[in-house]
Design a protein around this motif. Structure first.
Motif, PDB file in Angstrom:
ATOM      1  N   SER A   1      39.923  35.209  32.442  1.00 51.76           N
ATOM      2  CA  SER A   1      40.550  36.244  33.269  1.00 51.76           C
ATOM      3  C   SER A   1      40.454  35.880  34.752  1.00 51.76           C
ATOM      4  CB  SER A   1      39.869  37.587  33.033  1.00 51.76           C
ATOM      5  OG  SER A   1      40.351  38.574  33.928  1.00 51.76           O
ATOM      6  N   THR A   2      41.470  36.289  35.504  1.00 49.64           N
ATOM      7  CA  THR A   2      41.459  36.079  36.957  1.00 49.64           C
ATOM      8  C   THR A   2      40.797  37.239  37.693  1.00 49.64           C
ATOM      9  OG1 THR A   2      43.655  37.088  37.141  1.00 49.64           O
ATOM     10  CG2 THR A   2      43.563  34.681  36.871  1.00 49.64           C
ATOM     11  N   ILE A   3      40.411  38.268  36.940  1.00 52.72           N
ATOM     12  CA  ILE A   3      39.729  39.411  37.548  1.00 52.72           C
ATOM     13  C   ILE A   3      38.289  39.026  37.880  1.00 52.72           C
ATOM     14  CG2 ILE A   3      38.876  41.769  37.135  1.00 52.72           C
ATOM     15  CD1 ILE A   3      41.342  42.133  35.302  1.00 52.72           C
ATOM     16  N   THR A   4      37.913  39.207  39.125  1.00 50.68           N
ATOM     17  CA  THR A   4      36.557  38.859  39.561  1.00 50.68           C
ATOM     18  C   THR A   4      35.759  40.073  40.027  1.00 50.68           C
ATOM     19  OG1 THR A   4      37.342  38.395  41.807  1.00 50.68           O
ATOM     20  CG2 THR A   4      37.301  36.543  40.250  1.00 50.68           C
ATOM     21  N   SER A   5      36.444  41.190  40.231  1.00 55.65           N
ATOM     22  CA  SER A   5      35.754  42.412  40.654  1.00 55.65           C
ATOM     23  C   SER A   5      36.677  43.606  40.443  1.00 55.65           C
ATOM     24  CB  SER A   5      35.347  42.328  42.122  1.00 55.65           C
ATOM     25  OG  SER A   5      36.485  42.437  42.961  1.00 55.65           O
ATOM     26  N   LEU A   6      36.171  44.765  40.746  1.00 56.39           N
ATOM     27  CA  LEU A   6      36.941  46.000  40.631  1.00 56.39           C
ATOM     28  C   LEU A   6      38.182  45.972  41.528  1.00 56.39           C
ATOM     29  CD1 LEU A   6      36.360  48.585  38.973  1.00 56.39           C
ATOM     30  CD2 LEU A   6      35.367  49.580  41.034  1.00 56.39           C
ATOM     31  N   ASP A   7      38.089  45.281  42.640  1.00 57.99           N
ATOM     32  CA  ASP A   7      39.200  45.234  43.600  1.00 57.99           C
ATOM     33  C   ASP A   7      40.439  44.552  43.024  1.00 57.99           C
ATOM     34  OD1 ASP A   7      37.620  46.483  45.470  1.00 57.99           O
ATOM     35  OD2 ASP A   7      36.910  44.597  46.350  1.00 57.99           O
ATOM     36  N   ASP A   8      40.262  43.714  42.010  1.00 55.40           N
ATOM     37  CA  ASP A   8      41.387  42.972  41.433  1.00 55.40           C
ATOM     38  C   ASP A   8      42.200  43.794  40.446  1.00 55.40           C
ATOM     39  OD1 ASP A   8      40.697  40.689  42.860  1.00 55.40           O
ATOM     40  OD2 ASP A   8      39.363  39.960  41.284  1.00 55.40           O
ATOM     41  N   LEU A   9      41.722  44.981  40.092  1.00 56.66           N
ATOM     42  CA  LEU A   9      42.440  45.814  39.119  1.00 56.66           C
ATOM     43  C   LEU A   9      43.596  46.543  39.793  1.00 56.66           C
ATOM     44  CD1 LEU A   9      39.460  47.430  37.167  1.00 56.66           C
ATOM     45  CD2 LEU A   9      40.988  45.624  36.353  1.00 56.66           C
ATOM     46  N   GLY A  10      44.796  46.390  39.215  1.00 56.29           N
ATOM     47  CA  GLY A  10      45.971  47.101  39.710  1.00 56.29           C
ATOM     48  C   GLY A  10      46.268  48.320  38.864  1.00 56.29           C
ATOM     49  N   PRO A  11      47.199  49.165  39.268  1.00 49.74           N
ATOM     50  CA  PRO A  11      47.514  50.403  38.541  1.00 49.74           C
ATOM     51  C   PRO A  11      48.081  50.156  37.144  1.00 49.74           C
ATOM     52  CG  PRO A  11      49.091  50.017  40.320  1.00 49.74           C
ATOM     53  CD  PRO A  11      47.991  49.029  40.505  1.00 49.74           C
ATOM     54  N   ASN A  12      48.603  48.949  36.895  1.00 46.08           N
ATOM     55  CA  ASN A  12      49.150  48.642  35.575  1.00 46.08           C
ATOM     56  C   ASN A  12      48.142  47.957  34.661  1.00 46.08           C
ATOM     57  OD1 ASN A  12      51.754  49.656  36.217  1.00 46.08           O
ATOM     58  ND2 ASN A  12      52.236  47.744  37.301  1.00 46.08           N
ATOM     59  N   ASP A  13      46.963  47.667  35.180  1.00 43.48           N
ATOM     60  CA  ASP A  13      45.932  47.008  34.374  1.00 43.48           C
ATOM     61  C   ASP A  13      45.144  48.039  33.583  1.00 43.48           C
ATOM     62  OD1 ASP A  13      46.529  44.420  35.314  1.00 43.48           O
ATOM     63  OD2 ASP A  13      45.296  44.727  37.106  1.00 43.48           O
ATOM     64  N   VAL A  14      45.179  47.937  32.275  1.00 42.77           N
ATOM     65  CA  VAL A  14      44.480  48.890  31.404  1.00 42.77           C
ATOM     66  C   VAL A  14      43.006  48.518  31.308  1.00 42.77           C
ATOM     67  CG1 VAL A  14      44.263  49.776  29.053  1.00 42.77           C
ATOM     68  CG2 VAL A  14      46.536  49.430  30.055  1.00 42.77           C
ATOM     69  N   VAL A  15      42.151  49.511  31.578  1.00 44.98           N
ATOM     70  CA  VAL A  15      40.702  49.335  31.435  1.00 44.98           C
ATOM     71  C   VAL A  15      40.236  50.207  30.272  1.00 44.98           C
ATOM     72  CG1 VAL A  15      38.459  49.538  32.553  1.00 44.98           C
ATOM     73  CG2 VAL A  15      40.476  48.919  33.906  1.00 44.98           C
ATOM     74  N   LEU A  16      39.412  49.639  29.416  1.00 41.96           N
ATOM     75  CA  LEU A  16      38.950  50.325  28.210  1.00 41.96           C
ATOM     76  C   LEU A  16      37.566  50.929  28.440  1.00 41.96           C
ATOM     77  CD1 LEU A  16      40.018  47.338  26.003  1.00 41.96           C
ATOM     78  CD2 LEU A  16      41.211  49.542  26.077  1.00 41.96           C
ATOM     79  N   ALA A  17      37.397  52.185  28.021  1.00 40.98           N
ATOM     80  CA  ALA A  17      36.119  52.879  28.165  1.00 40.98           C
ATOM     81  C   ALA A  17      35.845  53.665  26.885  1.00 40.98           C
ATOM     82  CB  ALA A  17      36.144  53.797  29.378  1.00 40.98           C
ATOM     83  N   VAL A  18      34.722  54.377  26.862  1.00 41.88           N
ATOM     84  CA  VAL A  18      34.309  55.115  25.666  1.00 41.88           C
ATOM     85  C   VAL A  18      34.319  56.614  25.951  1.00 41.88           C
ATOM     86  CG1 VAL A  18      32.403  55.524  24.060  1.00 41.88           C
ATOM     87  CG2 VAL A  18      32.942  53.193  24.786  1.00 41.88           C
ATOM     88  N   LYS A  19      34.864  57.381  25.015  1.00 37.38           N
ATOM     89  CA  LYS A  19      34.910  58.842  25.143  1.00 37.38           C
ATOM     90  C   LYS A  19      33.498  59.434  25.172  1.00 37.38           C
ATOM     91  CE  LYS A  19      39.257  59.441  22.579  1.00 37.38           C
ATOM     92  NZ  LYS A  19      39.854  60.010  21.340  1.00 37.38           N
ATOM     93  N   GLY A  20      33.352  60.536  25.889  1.00 42.07           N
ATOM     94  CA  GLY A  20      32.077  61.235  25.909  1.00 42.07           C
ATOM     95  C   GLY A  20      31.079  60.684  26.893  1.00 42.07           C
ATOM     96  N   THR A  21      31.399  59.558  27.532  1.00 46.73           N
ATOM     97  CA  THR A  21      30.549  59.005  28.579  1.00 46.73           C
ATOM     98  C   THR A  21      31.106  59.443  29.930  1.00 46.73           C
ATOM     99  OG1 THR A  21      31.801  56.945  28.871  1.00 46.73           O
ATOM    100  CG2 THR A  21      30.161  56.986  27.113  1.00 46.73           C
ATOM    101  N   ILE A  22      30.383  59.117  31.000  1.00 54.24           N
ATOM    102  CA  ILE A  22      30.875  59.450  32.337  1.00 54.24           C
ATOM    103  C   ILE A  22      31.574  58.259  32.980  1.00 54.24           C
ATOM    104  CG2 ILE A  22      29.073  61.169  32.681  1.00 54.24           C
ATOM    105  CD1 ILE A  22      27.627  59.108  34.451  1.00 54.24           C
ATOM    106  N   LEU A  23      31.729  57.179  32.218  1.00 57.42           N
ATOM    107  CA  LEU A  23      32.199  55.913  32.784  1.00 57.42           C
ATOM    108  C   LEU A  23      33.637  55.985  33.285  1.00 57.42           C
ATOM    109  CD1 LEU A  23      30.601  53.654  30.046  1.00 57.42           C
ATOM    110  CD2 LEU A  23      29.709  54.117  32.331  1.00 57.42           C
ATOM    111  N   ALA A  24      34.494  56.614  32.512  1.00 57.52           N
ATOM    112  CA  ALA A  24      35.894  56.720  32.927  1.00 57.52           C
ATOM    113  C   ALA A  24      36.012  57.532  34.214  1.00 57.52           C
ATOM    114  CB  ALA A  24      36.733  57.341  31.814  1.00 57.52           C
ATOM    115  N   ASP A  25      35.298  58.650  34.279  1.00 56.21           N
ATOM    116  CA  ASP A  25      35.344  59.489  35.483  1.00 56.21           C
ATOM    117  C   ASP A  25      34.779  58.755  36.696  1.00 56.21           C
ATOM    118  OD1 ASP A  25      36.484  61.562  34.096  1.00 56.21           O
ATOM    119  OD2 ASP A  25      34.597  62.599  33.716  1.00 56.21           O
ATOM    120  N   SER A  26      33.710  57.993  36.477  1.00 55.86           N
ATOM    121  CA  SER A  26      33.113  57.231  37.576  1.00 55.86           C
ATOM    122  C   SER A  26      34.096  56.218  38.128  1.00 55.86           C
ATOM    123  CB  SER A  26      31.844  56.514  37.100  1.00 55.86           C
ATOM    124  OG  SER A  26      30.865  57.437  36.702  1.00 55.86           O
ATOM    125  N   LEU A  27      34.822  55.559  37.231  1.00 55.70           N
ATOM    126  CA  LEU A  27      35.806  54.561  37.655  1.00 55.70           C
ATOM    127  C   LEU A  27      36.970  55.224  38.396  1.00 55.70           C
ATOM    128  CD1 LEU A  27      36.794  51.671  37.741  1.00 55.70           C
ATOM    129  CD2 LEU A  27      37.698  51.951  35.424  1.00 55.70           C
TER     130      LEU A  27
END
Length: 256
Positions: A133-159
């Motif tokens: 992957s060419t992604i090296t940090s959070l800054d490299d994520l664009g609005p069309n890049d899908v990020v996978l998380a787990v339901k019931g955690t706070i991770l999605a909200d934190s992101l």
């Protein structure tokens, strides 16, 4: 004679009631020695089901055993019940378990529902991506890049707080999220660093962690409201296992 007979019957009944109460209390006290812990079974390093020996193993499991030993004198009094991010609090509230030790981050919102122990592990949220992957940090994520998380955690909200335009898909558990990453349904998976390390430990290669942790995730043991004495006992047990070296041994056993 009738009066004597009645007196004897009353004495016998009183004796039976007394014996019944004694045995009932003994049973209650015996039951109170058992602590039912809600633990994950799909989180490598912290709580996972070992098919080879038919047991749940991991850092959270061993910490629960150590605390149970401190509280009851025997770690065998720790019984483990499978929970996930969605089921753990309802199961605690319903009385199915006595405490949750399941990579659960302490938050102000969750404190409204449960009591938390002192922090027993400090984690931080980061990203897992394919090795090429060419992604090296959070800054490299664009609005069309899908990020996978787990339901019931706070991770999605934190992101979302950090990247409001983040395109996040939430799945049922870490195994499903990683499978989705493997099948290119997302460009990255987000979770706590140690959970992602656990996933990496099970893989022959092909994936990596990128960037620095972008949140702090202190883990706590959750108990129900109204269980202040139990909570204090857990906190005291945590202090003791730090002092006697048990915590350090468990940490060295499980954490890369």
């Amino acid at each position: 004679m009738k009066k004597v007979f009645s007196l004897v019957v009353l004495l016998l009944l009183s004796l039976l009631i007394a014996v019944s109460i004694i045995f009932s209390r003994a049973n209650i006290e015996a039951e109170e020695q058992i602590i039912y812990w809600g633990v994950p079974i799909d989180t490598n390093l912290f709580g996972y089901y070992n098919i080879a020996n038919g047991e749940i193993e991991g850092f959270d499991v061993d910490i629960a055993k150590a605390i149970t030993h401190e509280l009851t004198g025997d770690e065998a009094n720790a019984k483990f019940v499978e929970v996930n991010s969605k089921s753990r609090v309802p199961m605690l509230k319903n009385g199915n378990i006595d405490a949750i030790i399941a990579t659960m981050s302490i938050t102000e919102e969750r404190k409204k529902v449960v009591h938390f122990s002192d922090v027993y592990f400090n984690a931080g949220q980061t990203l897992l991506v394919p090795e090429d992957s060419t992604i090296t940090s959070l800054d490299d994520l664009g609005p069309n890049d899908v990020v996978l998380a787990v339901k019931g955690t706070i991770l999605a909200d934190s992101l979302r707080k950090i990247k409001p335009d983040a395109n996040i898909i939430e799945l049922e558990n870490y195994a499903e999220a990683f499978t989705a990453l493997e099948s290119n349904q997302g460009v990255a998976m987000t979770a706590e660093d140690v959970i992602l390390m656990g996933i990496l430990a099970q893989q022959p290669g092909g994936y990596k962690l990128v960037g620095e942790n972008f949140t702090e995730e202190p883990y706590g043991i959750a108990v129900n409201h109204g269980q202040e004495e139990f909570l204090e006992a857990i906190n005291q047990a945590l202090i003791r296992i730090h002092e006697n070296g048990t915590y350090e041994q468990i940490y060295a056993k499980w954490i890369p």
